[in-house]
Design an enzyme around this catalytic site. Sequence first.
Site, mmCIF file in Angstrom:
data_model
loop_
_atom_site.group_PDB
_atom_site.id
_atom_site.type_symbol
_atom_site.label_atom_id
_atom_site.label_comp_id
_atom_site.label_asym_id
_atom_site.label_seq_id
_atom_site.Cartn_x
_atom_site.Cartn_y
_atom_site.Cartn_z
ATOM 1 N N ASP A 32 13.113 63.926 27.610
ATOM 2 C CA ASP A 32 13.852 63.356 27.265
ATOM 3 C C ASP A 32 13.688 61.978 26.964
ATOM 4 O O ASP A 32 13.220 61.391 26.682
ATOM 5 C CB ASP A 32 13.084 62.656 29.159
ATOM 6 C CG ASP A 32 14.303 62.004 29.878
ATOM 7 O OD1 ASP A 32 14.632 60.892 29.809
ATOM 8 O OD2 ASP A 32 14.644 62.477 31.499
ATOM 9 N N ASN A 33 15.336 61.244 26.598
ATOM 10 C CA ASN A 33 15.455 60.185 26.348
ATOM 11 C C ASN A 33 14.582 58.879 27.028
ATOM 12 O O ASN A 33 14.984 57.672 26.942
ATOM 13 C CB ASN A 33 16.173 59.735 25.773
ATOM 14 C CG ASN A 33 17.626 59.859 26.318
ATOM 15 O OD1 ASN A 33 17.485 59.968 27.666
ATOM 16 N ND2 ASN A 33 18.594 59.787 25.812
ATOM 17 N N ASP A 59 15.526 61.818 22.384
ATOM 18 C CA ASP A 59 17.213 62.219 22.187
ATOM 19 C C ASP A 59 17.572 63.776 21.633
ATOM 20 O O ASP A 59 17.051 63.941 20.840
ATOM 21 C CB ASP A 59 17.881 61.448 21.706
ATOM 22 C CG ASP A 59 19.508 61.582 22.331
ATOM 23 O OD1 ASP A 59 19.843 62.169 22.287
ATOM 24 O OD2 ASP A 59 20.309 60.710 22.955
ATOM 25 N N SER A 125 28.045 71.912 38.056
ATOM 26 C CA SER A 125 28.452 71.255 39.139
ATOM 27 C C SER A 125 29.512 72.018 40.037
ATOM 28 O O SER A 125 30.564 72.711 38.666
ATOM 29 C CB SER A 125 28.466 69.962 38.253
ATOM 30 O OG SER A 125 29.679 69.537 39.486
ATOM 31 N N TYR A 150 33.802 63.824 32.113
ATOM 32 C CA TYR A 150 32.568 63.583 32.510
ATOM 33 C C TYR A 150 32.764 65.226 33.359
ATOM 34 O O TYR A 150 31.939 66.278 33.414
ATOM 35 C CB TYR A 150 31.646 63.296 34.347
ATOM 36 C CG TYR A 150 30.888 63.985 34.529
ATOM 37 C CD1 TYR A 150 29.886 63.703 34.217
ATOM 38 C CD2 TYR A 150 30.970 64.598 35.918
ATOM 39 C CE1 TYR A 150 27.996 64.746 34.675
ATOM 40 C CE2 TYR A 150 29.589 65.701 36.787
ATOM 41 C CZ TYR A 150 29.132 65.111 36.083
ATOM 42 O OH TYR A 150 27.672 66.043 36.749
ATOM 43 N N LYS A 154 31.586 69.513 32.122
ATOM 44 C CA LYS A 154 30.697 70.474 32.516
ATOM 45 C C LYS A 154 31.796 71.900 32.590
ATOM 46 O O LYS A 154 31.206 73.216 32.204
ATOM 47 C CB LYS A 154 30.740 70.641 34.009
ATOM 48 C CG LYS A 154 29.892 69.451 34.272
ATOM 49 C CD LYS A 154 28.243 69.578 33.918
ATOM 50 C CE LYS A 154 27.329 68.228 33.922
ATOM 51 N NZ LYS A 154 25.843 68.409 33.523
ATOM 52 N N LEU A 201 26.619 58.815 47.895
ATOM 53 C CA LEU A 201 26.309 58.763 48.750
ATOM 54 C C LEU A 201 25.076 58.028 49.502
ATOM 55 O O LEU A 201 24.901 57.090 50.397
ATOM 56 C CB LEU A 201 27.747 59.511 49.691
ATOM 57 C CG LEU A 201 27.632 59.700 51.022
ATOM 58 C CD1 LEU A 201 27.966 58.479 51.815
ATOM 59 C CD2 LEU A 201 27.875 60.359 51.909
ATOM 60 N N ILE A 218 32.822 53.671 53.324
ATOM 61 C CA ILE A 218 32.659 55.003 52.857
ATOM 62 C C ILE A 218 34.398 54.776 52.907
ATOM 63 O O ILE A 218 35.266 54.432 52.970
ATOM 64 C CB ILE A 218 33.081 55.513 54.428
ATOM 65 C CG1 ILE A 218 31.340 55.453 55.011
ATOM 66 C CG2 ILE A 218 33.757 57.098 54.769
ATOM 67 C CD1 ILE A 218 31.423 55.754 56.611
ATOM 68 N N ARG A 232 31.933 67.496 51.671
ATOM 69 C CA ARG A 232 31.382 68.536 50.901
ATOM 70 C C ARG A 232 30.015 69.171 51.370
ATOM 71 O O ARG A 232 29.620 69.111 52.796
ATOM 72 C CB ARG A 232 29.962 66.593 50.524
ATOM 73 C CG ARG A 232 31.167 65.816 49.319
ATOM 74 C CD ARG A 232 32.445 66.562 48.674
ATOM 75 N NE ARG A 232 33.158 65.928 47.773
ATOM 76 C CZ ARG A 232 34.108 65.635 48.004
ATOM 77 N NH1 ARG A 232 34.846 65.886 49.039
ATOM 78 N NH2 ARG A 232 34.975 64.832 47.265
ATOM 79 N N ARG A 295 38.356 56.887 47.167
ATOM 80 C CA ARG A 295 38.236 56.443 45.515
ATOM 81 C C ARG A 295 38.351 57.484 45.239
ATOM 82 O O ARG A 295 39.472 59.074 45.251
ATOM 83 C CB ARG A 295 36.645 57.209 45.889
ATOM 84 C CG ARG A 295 35.817 56.295 44.150
ATOM 85 C CD ARG A 295 34.263 57.023 44.431
ATOM 86 N NE ARG A 295 34.155 58.240 44.798
ATOM 87 C CZ ARG A 295 32.754 58.845 44.854
ATOM 88 N NH1 ARG A 295 31.551 57.691 44.321
ATOM 89 N NH2 ARG A 295 32.046 59.826 45.039
ATOM 90 N N ASP A 298 38.173 61.492 44.631
ATOM 91 C CA ASP A 298 38.436 62.202 45.383
ATOM 92 C C ASP A 298 38.773 63.659 45.926
ATOM 93 O O ASP A 298 39.990 63.021 46.389
ATOM 94 C CB ASP A 298 37.651 62.011 46.327
ATOM 95 C CG ASP A 298 35.920 61.082 46.263
ATOM 96 O OD1 ASP A 298 35.434 60.987 45.275
ATOM 97 O OD2 ASP A 298 35.958 59.969 47.302
#
Length: 341
Positions: A32-33, A59, A125, A150, A154, A201, A218, A232, A295, A298
């Site tokens: 782990d860095n 890294d 994910s 992001y 994945k 959250l 929220i 979720r 947001r 979402d």
Amino acid sequence: MKKILVTGGAGYIGSHTALALLKSDYEVVVVDNLFNSSQESLTRVEKLSGKSLTFYQSDIRDKAALINIFKKEKIDAVIHFAGLKAVGESVLKPLAYYQNNVEGTLTLVEVMKECGTNCLVFSSSATVYGEANQPPYVETQPLGNPSSPYGKTKAMVEQILMDVAVSDPEIKIANLRYFNPIGADASGQIGEDPNGIPNNLMPFVAQVAVGKRDKLAIFGDDYPTKDGTCLRDYIHVTDLAVGHIDALTWLLKQEQGCCEAFNLGTGEPLSVLDIVHGFENFTKQTISYEFSPRRSGDLPAFWANSSKAQEILAWQPTKSLQDMMEDTWRWQSNNPQGYQN
Ligand code: NAD
Ligand code: UFG
């Protein structure tokens, strides 16, 4: 005894998985860095398990260093958590995300192949399903087009790993698609310790409870759900950690190469208000909140069909909403400043 390399093992999910590995009698090597974590998490994992692990601050994109680690340690399998994970930040810094998450994985897999390590569990994910697929998400649905860089990293890494598996009949890969991991080890000694203002959250709720933040915002009260807030699939991090052990056990037993995706979720959709009220109910803390605009990015609702993991990996989540709330609070109230205490 099998020796497992855990990349990103000092982080939130990595530290809980390192603990589960030690408890299951695996030897653990962490790389782990410390970009988003503290070595203190690993000190606590050693104390909790009564066993030691080997740590390299490095890294994963440093190929020469990684080769040295593989040669010295003789790694049997890799669980790959290392990466950047903030959805909003990835929109502002896409190159950093492609660099770290995609290039980091390419380097890792190159080194695995050069050093003869064939077994890989990858942290994917639910975001790879994108918005075109309907929940509950199931692995037979196609990879979608995630809205953030992001999420795209994945989906891209999963695609790359599938191509690697096609090219190499020896390699065995499990892409674990996490839904929403929350909670902490029941000891209250390790947990989620985000830098700065939490994006997610649960750590935000916990920081309001401990007095570090005034009020939860929220995001949206007009979604087409039972109470207008997003749904979720929240999964206890210890159940998730056990999912990695089950995936590893299964991969190590396979006689032929493979690349399989598995959803890890409970299958139970909960709203933002269910989480806020659940936390209040089980911890007797009051959470101040207000509704604010939606947001960007979402999705209204998604949750898992995890039958494949249950049938093939014999994985079964065991923790309740009460466990998730009480364990989060035990960690946060014992460690108001996270690992800086
Ligand atoms: P985390 O940030 O706590 O852990 C990631 C760890 O990787 C950190 O310790 C960080 O220092 C390390 N790291 C990052 N880049 C590195 C590099 N190039 N070389 C070496 N170390 C590096 O995050 P987490 O919540 O534990 O997530 C772990 C993995 O699971 C990530 O890949 C994340 O994308 C994935 N994931 C997380 C969630 C979630 O909600 N937490 C959901 C789905 C998938
Ligand atoms: N939320 C709030 N206020 C906050 C934070 C979140 O209302 O301060 C809401 C969000 O709008 C969403 C829900 O709480 O409705 C959950 O949000 P999180 O940010 O905790 O989680 P996401 O579902 O957005 O994303 C998480 C991970 C991603 C991963 C995804 C699917 O952060 O990395 O789950 O696994 F891709």
